[in-house]
Scaffold this motif. Structure first.
Motif, PDB file in Angstrom:
ATOM      1  N   ARG A  19       0.829  -1.203   0.000  1.00 47.23           N
ATOM      2  CA  ARG A  19       0.000   0.000   0.000  1.00 47.23           C
ATOM      3  C   ARG A  19       0.869   1.262   0.000  1.00 47.23           C
ATOM      4  O   ARG A  19       0.540   2.260  -0.641  1.00 47.23           O
ATOM      5  N   GLU A  20       1.982   1.205   0.708  1.00 50.52           N
ATOM      6  CA  GLU A  20       2.866   2.368   0.784  1.00 50.52           C
ATOM      7  C   GLU A  20       3.407   2.740  -0.596  1.00 50.52           C
ATOM      8  O   GLU A  20       3.557   3.930  -0.916  1.00 50.52           O
ATOM      9  N   GLN A  21       3.703   1.724  -1.417  1.00 50.35           N
ATOM     10  CA  GLN A  21       4.181   2.013  -2.771  1.00 50.35           C
ATOM     11  C   GLN A  21       3.102   2.732  -3.588  1.00 50.35           C
ATOM     12  O   GLN A  21       3.384   3.692  -4.299  1.00 50.35           O
ATOM     13  N   GLY A  28       2.999  11.417  -5.865  1.00 54.26           N
ATOM     14  CA  GLY A  28       3.699  12.022  -6.984  1.00 54.26           C
ATOM     15  C   GLY A  28       2.763  12.637  -8.004  1.00 54.26           C
ATOM     16  O   GLY A  28       3.002  13.742  -8.516  1.00 54.26           O
ATOM     17  N   VAL A  29       1.667  11.942  -8.307  1.00 53.31           N
ATOM     18  CA  VAL A  29       0.693  12.470  -9.271  1.00 53.31           C
ATOM     19  C   VAL A  29       0.045  13.745  -8.732  1.00 53.31           C
ATOM     20  O   VAL A  29      -0.120  14.732  -9.458  1.00 53.31           O
ATOM     21  N   LEU A  30      -0.318  13.747  -7.451  1.00 55.14           N
ATOM     22  CA  LEU A  30      -0.959  14.924  -6.870  1.00 55.14           C
ATOM     23  C   LEU A  30      -0.009  16.121  -6.853  1.00 55.14           C
ATOM     24  O   LEU A  30      -0.429  17.264  -7.076  1.00 55.14           O
ATOM     25  N   ARG A  31       1.257  15.876  -6.594  1.00 52.36           N
ATOM     26  CA  ARG A  31       2.216  16.986  -6.592  1.00 52.36           C
ATOM     27  C   ARG A  31       2.334  17.603  -7.984  1.00 52.36           C
ATOM     28  O   ARG A  31       2.464  18.816  -8.134  1.00 52.36           O
ATOM     29  N   ALA A  41       0.145   8.829   2.959  1.00 52.72           N
ATOM     30  CA  ALA A  41      -1.128   8.649   3.642  1.00 52.72           C
ATOM     31  C   ALA A  41      -2.040   9.849   3.416  1.00 52.72           C
ATOM     32  O   ALA A  41      -3.254   9.711   3.219  1.00 52.72           O
ATOM     33  N   ALA A  42      -1.476  11.054   3.436  1.00 47.81           N
ATOM     34  CA  ALA A  42      -2.259  12.261   3.182  1.00 47.81           C
ATOM     35  C   ALA A  42      -2.751  12.296   1.743  1.00 47.81           C
ATOM     36  O   ALA A  42      -3.850  12.783   1.463  1.00 47.81           O
ATOM     37  N   ALA A  43      -1.927  11.760   0.827  1.00 43.68           N
ATOM     38  CA  ALA A  43      -2.344  11.710  -0.572  1.00 43.68           C
ATOM     39  C   ALA A  43      -3.555  10.796  -0.734  1.00 43.68           C
ATOM     40  O   ALA A  43      -4.510  11.119  -1.453  1.00 43.68           O
ATOM     41  N   GLU A  44      -3.543   9.646  -0.057  1.00 44.23           N
ATOM     42  CA  GLU A  44      -4.688   8.748  -0.129  1.00 44.23           C
ATOM     43  C   GLU A  44      -5.928   9.403   0.485  1.00 44.23           C
ATOM     44  O   GLU A  44      -7.038   9.296  -0.039  1.00 44.23           O
ATOM     45  N   ARG A  58     -13.066   5.226   0.431  1.00 47.75           N
ATOM     46  CA  ARG A  58     -11.632   5.385   0.168  1.00 47.75           C
ATOM     47  C   ARG A  58     -11.325   5.009  -1.280  1.00 47.75           C
ATOM     48  O   ARG A  58     -12.071   4.252  -1.912  1.00 47.75           O
ATOM     49  N   PRO A  59     -10.203   5.483  -1.813  1.00 48.71           N
ATOM     50  CA  PRO A  59      -9.872   5.173  -3.206  1.00 48.71           C
ATOM     51  C   PRO A  59      -9.363   3.753  -3.417  1.00 48.71           C
ATOM     52  O   PRO A  59      -9.336   3.268  -4.545  1.00 48.71           O
TER      53      PRO A  59
END
Length: 635
Positions: A19-21, A28-31, A41-44, A58-59
């Motif tokens: 999950r961490e990967q 990276g996509v959000l940035r 975790a914040a990105a998820e 959740r996604p």
């Protein structure tokens, strides 16, 4: 090709994914998109969607997201279905609703339905609808040993039941072959009418009918636990489930006090729930309802065989629209699919024109064919519990069950469903939920296709004969589209009075590449309130002023990119004001330029997430008053 060693899965040669990967990839996509999450975790969390009742979707769900054990189909806790075979053998029961007060037309419609795939009939009787005494004529030609009949006669349920029993005798229907529901629901009637005084006497009548059915008509249930009054008042899924549990428990107590065993009492109840176009929440609601009722049955001392909840799904009236009603076909199709996948025993699809009055023959045919296609062509019922094993559905079902159980417990602490209705607890809590949802609807965060999004002002209205008035005086009946349809009604009134709709001028500054996004947004927004739009593409303030004067509009909206606003917005706004625009809006968020734009004549700003209903109401207050005043001067 290299063959993996015996006993190892094909995925054994690939590195394990964690999950961490995945979270790091999302981060990276959000940035790249401009967001700056602190970590994976914040990105998820940023991709998590809030649902009603405090639930969150959740996604990503994995095997680590384990819900409570759902068991097997046909076994407690019945999450995966009330029958081991599901609907595989015969599909679910296709149940068509009839509310026409004309007994001849009702009989014709009933026979047409039964001839074309419907398995049972749901008849609304009494009040302004079909008289209870007309039941024999409505069921003329119906083989009562083959077709189940569900009655809904409000406070007249005893009289309606006697009519049905008499028909069974006259037509020599074996008591063992009779099937259906007598529709007694005293607490549901109290919820709809607000009248609590008759509830005890009606409950006594219902228990007497239940005892009679248990003794002589094993296939007929006497009571319906109807959750539609709560759903149609704006309740959340957990509130709908909690109210149904509290009602069911009240009936269970009354029936056992009257002398029925727990198993016999359970066999006299059928639960009715709404199915809407949120397919996953609907699937989870029906699964959670069975889990909750199985728990009630367990603590009541029932046998496992009697603990499965009998469910009747009805496509939601709340989601139906009077404007662009054709879209209702899509909504009801998704809702029907979700109810079937969720394991409902019987499903009613409301005709697409239900919000307009009595449905016509075409609409009834589409309603029943929706189910026929899902059953016979899509083979939806050929899989036992098609949602089983979905980590998302299993988790959502469990979380919804927990939220509903908490609300049920609160109702029980308040003295039970009757007390919670009488004291206003249920009404107040549901009203608060609907108020929150109304904000999302007003801001178009919950879009209504064909109404708040993609409206068609030139649509030809469908006209239907008015339906009998529903019981009223208790919980309100709401629809998602109400606020926007009220605005459209005002626009129609102006059209009828003046020959033209309220109109707003769109000043599209620059090229299509620069203004199209906001021009489209603005046109969609204003038309949702019945305000027609006309536009011009230019950068010349004088050209905009001339086109505005020729349009006959009294309000305008600037549409372009932020960059072109900086170059042209002030001049264009000033020119429009000079040309007679009483109200000038700008599509977008002004940022630091707000003061300069307002000084140039911009009166307000419209952007995604704003209160569309308030904006449109204000515009119509101004535009319609002006139009009607101008028409009065001409007259």
């Amino acid at each position: 090709m290299k063959v993996p060693p015996e006993g190892l899965p094909l995925a054994a040669e690939f590195p394990a994914a964690h999950r961490e990967q995945w979270q790091q990839l999302v981060e990276g996509v959000l940035r790249k998109s401009g967001a700056q999450p602190e970590d994976g975790a914040a990105a998820e969390q940023a991709l998590t969607t809030g649902l009603q009742d405090g639930l969150r979707a959740r996604p990503l769900y994995t095997a680590e997201d384990t819900a409570a054990e759902p068991g097997y189909p046909g076994f407690p806790p019945f999450v995966r279905g009330g029958r081991p075979q599901g609907s595989v053998v015969a599909g679910w029961d296709v149940r068509q609703r009839h509310a026409d007060p004309d007994r001849r037309r009702t009989n014709e419609a009933v026979l047409a339905d039964l001839e074309h795939g419907v398995g049972s009939i749901w008849l609304e009787l009494g009040g302004e609808g079909l008289p209870v005494t007309a039941l024999p004529e409505a069921l003329t030609g119906v083989y009562l040993d083959l077709a189940a009949v569900a009655l809904d006669a409000g406070p007249e349920f005893t009289d309606a039941a006697e009519q049905l029993f008499k028909l069974y005798e006259e037509r020599e229907v074996s008591p063992g072959a009779a099937a259906g529901n007598l529709g007694a629901d005293p607490l549901g009637l109290q919820a709809r009418t607000g009248q609590a005084d008759r509830t005890p006497s009606l409950l006594a009548e219902a228990t007497a009918l239940a005892a009679r059915c248990a003794a002589a008509y094993p296939g007929v249930r006497a009571l319906t636990v109807d959750a539609l009054p709560y759903h149609e008042a704006g309740a959340s899924p957990a509130q709908e489930l909690g109210c149904s549990l509290a009602t069911g428990v009240a009936y269970l107590r009354a029936l056992t006090v009257a002398g029925l065993s727990v198993d016999a009492a359970l066999g006299q109840l059928e639960f009715r729930y709404a199915a809407d176009a949120d397919q996953f929440l609907t699937i989870a609601k029906f699964r959670a309802a069975r889990r909750l009722w199985a728990r009630v049955a367990e603590v009541s001392g029932a046998s496992a065989e009697a603990s499965a909840q009998r469910q009747h799904a009805v496509t939601s009236r709340v989601m139906m629209t009077a404007r662009d009603p054709w879209v209702n076909m899509l909504r009801t199709t998704v809702a029907c699919l979700a109810a079937g996948v969720g394991g409902a025993d019987a499903v009613t699809v409301l005709p697409f024109d239900s919000a307009l009055g009595l449905p016509d023959a075409f609409a009834r045919r589409i309603a029943r064919n929706t189910q026929s296609i899902l059953l016979e062509e899509s083979h939806l019922a050929r899989v036992i519990d098609p949602a089983g094993g979905s980590w998302y559905v299993e988790q959502l079902s469990e979380e919804l069950a927990q939220a509903a159980w908490a609300w049920f417990q609160e109702i029980e602490r308040a003295g039970g469903q009757r007390a919670a209705l009488t004291d206003g607890l249920v009404g107040e809590r549901i009203a608060a939920t609907w108020a929150e949802r109304s904000v999302r609807l007003a801001k178009r965060r919950e879009p209504v296709t064909g109404v708040s999004e993609f409206p068609h002002l030139g649509e030809q209205p469908l006209v239907r004969e008015p339906a009998p008035a529903a019981p009223h005086g208790g919980l309100p009946q709401v629809r998602r589209a109400e606020a926007y349809e009220t605005l459209r009604d005002r626009s129609d009134a102006v059209l009828a009075a003046t020959g033209a709709r309220p109109t707003l001028f769109l000043a599209s500054i620059g090229t299509a590449a620069a203004h199209t996004a906001r021009t489209t947004f603005a046109a969609n927004l204003f038309q949702a309130g019945g305000i027609a739009t006309t536009s011009l593409e230019s950068v010349d303030p004088a050209a905009f002023a001339e086109a505005f004067a020729a349009s006959g509009a009294t309000a305008a909206c600037l549409c372009s990119s932020d960059a072109l606003y900086g170059e042209h917005a002030e001049a264009v706004a000033a020119a429009l004001k000079a040309a007679g625009a009483r109200r000038v809006l700008l599509a977008g968020r002004p940022g630091e330029q707000r003061a300069a734009y307002e000084a140039a004549g911009v009166d307000g700003f419209v952007a995604a997430g704003g209160d569309a209903v308030a904006t449109l109401t204000g515009l119509l207050d101004e535009i319609t008053d002006e139009n009607i005043a101008d028409e009065s001067k001409v007259a």
